[in-house]
Write a protein that holds these residues in place. Structure first.
Motif, PDB file in Angstrom:
ATOM      1  N   ILE A  44      78.878  68.673   1.369  1.00  0.00           N
ATOM      2  CA  ILE A  44      79.667  67.572   0.798  1.00  0.00           C
ATOM      3  C   ILE A  44      80.827  68.100  -0.060  1.00  0.00           C
ATOM      4  O   ILE A  44      81.946  67.589   0.056  1.00  0.00           O
ATOM      5  N   PRO A  45      80.619  69.117  -0.913  1.00  0.00           N
ATOM      6  CA  PRO A  45      81.779  69.641  -1.648  1.00  0.00           C
ATOM      7  C   PRO A  45      82.889  70.156  -0.729  1.00  0.00           C
ATOM      8  O   PRO A  45      84.075  69.949  -1.013  1.00  0.00           O
ATOM      9  N   ASN A  46      82.523  70.773   0.391  1.00  0.00           N
ATOM     10  CA  ASN A  46      83.551  71.241   1.333  1.00  0.00           C
ATOM     11  C   ASN A  46      84.241  70.074   2.033  1.00  0.00           C
ATOM     12  O   ASN A  46      85.439  70.122   2.299  1.00  0.00           O
TER      13      ASN A  46
ATOM     14  N   LYS B 102      81.473  61.788  -5.725  1.00  0.00           N
ATOM     15  CA  LYS B 102      80.350  60.853  -5.877  1.00  0.00           C
ATOM     16  C   LYS B 102      80.429  59.760  -4.810  1.00  0.00           C
ATOM     17  O   LYS B 102      79.404  59.335  -4.273  1.00  0.00           O
ATOM     18  N   ASP B 103      81.635  59.298  -4.473  1.00  0.00           N
ATOM     19  CA  ASP B 103      81.799  58.307  -3.401  1.00  0.00           C
ATOM     20  C   ASP B 103      81.271  58.852  -2.069  1.00  0.00           C
ATOM     21  O   ASP B 103      80.639  58.127  -1.300  1.00  0.00           O
ATOM     22  N   ILE B 104      81.532  60.118  -1.802  1.00  0.00           N
ATOM     23  CA  ILE B 104      81.059  60.723  -0.555  1.00  0.00           C
ATOM     24  C   ILE B 104      79.532  60.804  -0.572  1.00  0.00           C
ATOM     25  O   ILE B 104      78.873  60.452   0.404  1.00  0.00           O
ATOM     26  N   HIS B 105      78.963  61.252  -1.699  1.00  0.00           N
ATOM     27  CA  HIS B 105      77.500  61.297  -1.820  1.00  0.00           C
ATOM     28  C   HIS B 105      76.899  59.910  -1.598  1.00  0.00           C
ATOM     29  O   HIS B 105      75.904  59.766  -0.889  1.00  0.00           O
ATOM     30  N   ASN B 106      77.493  58.889  -2.214  1.00  0.00           N
ATOM     31  CA  ASN B 106      76.986  57.518  -2.063  1.00  0.00           C
ATOM     32  C   ASN B 106      77.057  57.048  -0.609  1.00  0.00           C
ATOM     33  O   ASN B 106      76.142  56.380  -0.118  1.00  0.00           O
ATOM     34  N   GLN B 107      78.135  57.379   0.075  1.00  0.00           N
ATOM     35  CA  GLN B 107      78.291  56.976   1.474  1.00  0.00           C
ATOM     36  C   GLN B 107      77.252  57.670   2.353  1.00  0.00           C
ATOM     37  O   GLN B 107      76.666  57.053   3.244  1.00  0.00           O
TER      38      GLN B 107
ATOM     39  N   THR C 232      74.295  58.753   1.411  1.00  0.00           N
ATOM     40  CA  THR C 232      73.006  58.124   1.097  1.00  0.00           C
ATOM     41  C   THR C 232      72.883  56.775   1.785  1.00  0.00           C
ATOM     42  O   THR C 232      71.849  56.453   2.372  1.00  0.00           O
ATOM     43  N   LYS C 233      73.940  55.981   1.736  1.00  0.00           N
ATOM     44  CA  LYS C 233      73.935  54.663   2.381  1.00  0.00           C
ATOM     45  C   LYS C 233      73.692  54.787   3.880  1.00  0.00           C
ATOM     46  O   LYS C 233      72.896  54.049   4.459  1.00  0.00           O
ATOM     47  N   GLN C 234      74.350  55.726   4.513  1.00  0.00           N
ATOM     48  CA  GLN C 234      74.193  55.899   5.952  1.00  0.00           C
ATOM     49  C   GLN C 234      72.810  56.434   6.313  1.00  0.00           C
ATOM     50  O   GLN C 234      72.257  56.069   7.337  1.00  0.00           O
ATOM     51  N   ARG C 235      72.252  57.297   5.469  1.00  0.00           N
ATOM     52  CA  ARG C 235      70.900  57.797   5.738  1.00  0.00           C
ATOM     53  C   ARG C 235      69.883  56.666   5.699  1.00  0.00           C
ATOM     54  O   ARG C 235      68.927  56.660   6.455  1.00  0.00           O
ATOM     55  N   ARG C 236      70.072  55.724   4.791  1.00  0.00           N
ATOM     56  CA  ARG C 236      69.143  54.603   4.688  1.00  0.00           C
ATOM     57  C   ARG C 236      69.204  53.696   5.910  1.00  0.00           C
ATOM     58  O   ARG C 236      68.277  52.946   6.179  1.00  0.00           O
TER      59      ARG C 236
ATOM     60  N   ASN D 193      62.577  67.104  -1.904  1.00  0.00           N
ATOM     61  CA  ASN D 193      62.801  66.864  -0.487  1.00  0.00           C
ATOM     62  C   ASN D 193      64.201  66.314  -0.249  1.00  0.00           C
ATOM     63  O   ASN D 193      64.979  66.109  -1.172  1.00  0.00           O
ATOM     64  N   ARG D 194      64.498  66.073   0.982  1.00  0.00           N
ATOM     65  CA  ARG D 194      65.825  65.620   1.416  1.00  0.00           C
ATOM     66  C   ARG D 194      66.285  64.344   0.702  1.00  0.00           C
ATOM     67  O   ARG D 194      67.456  64.169   0.416  1.00  0.00           O
ATOM     68  N   TYR D 195      65.338  63.447   0.427  1.00  0.00           N
ATOM     69  CA  TYR D 195      65.701  62.168  -0.166  1.00  0.00           C
ATOM     70  C   TYR D 195      65.588  62.166  -1.681  1.00  0.00           C
ATOM     71  O   TYR D 195      65.781  61.145  -2.314  1.00  0.00           O
ATOM     72  N   ARG D 196      65.251  63.307  -2.274  1.00  0.00           N
ATOM     73  CA  ARG D 196      65.136  63.453  -3.733  1.00  0.00           C
ATOM     74  C   ARG D 196      64.130  62.454  -4.290  1.00  0.00           C
ATOM     75  O   ARG D 196      64.347  61.832  -5.321  1.00  0.00           O
TER      76      ARG D 196
END
Length: 138
Positions: free
Chosen positions: A18-20, A40-45, A47-51, A103-106
């Motif tokens: 994600i940082p890259n 943070k927007d990228i991280h949130n996106q 997470t949203k897509q994984r769900r 784990n992957r989902y923290r």
């Protein structure tokens, strides 16, 4: 933002961190200060897509079931009732382990295990839980 999301998805499929991804997208905007999104927007996106993905467990089980058709040497079997039998036979030594958000989902992973008569670990149950409240463990 939608083109950015599509491009982020494409970059993520290449197993880029994600940082890259953030660095790459920001450079296309002329630098971090010109980007209309944050890391943070990228991280949130993500997470949203994984769900929105299919249930990982059911997907994994379905995938495992197809493997023997591709490779005749592979054996796959799931016996849910044996865990209860194992607990009845080897429940003298019990370990309740929570691996906190590793784990992957923290999320907390909970493993309930024991030791059999060969001094080998026997997993009675494992689960990923949403929180660590007492009611969740009960």
């Amino acid at each position: 933002m939608e083109p950015d999301i599509r491009q982020r998805n494409h970059i993520k499929e290449l197993e880029t961190s994600i940082p890259n991804i953030f660095r790459s997208l920001s450079s296309q905007c002329g630098g971090y200060e010109n980007a209309n999104f944050s890391i943070k927007d990228i991280h949130n996106q993500v997470t949203k897509q994984r769900r929105q993905l299919p249930d990982d467990l059911n997907f994994a089980m379905a995938y495992l079931e197809t493997l023997p058709t591709r490779d005749q040497k592979l054996f796959y079997s799931v016996e849910k009732d044996t865990k209860r039998l194992d607990y009845d036979l080897f429940g003298d030594v019990l370990v309740f382990n929570t691996t906190y958000k590793k784990n992957r989902y923290r999320l907390p992973a909970v493993i309930f295990l024991g030791v059999n008569h060969h001094n080998q670990t026997v997993v009675f149950s494992s689960v990923i839980v949403l929180n660590e409240r007492k009611s969740t463990y009960v």
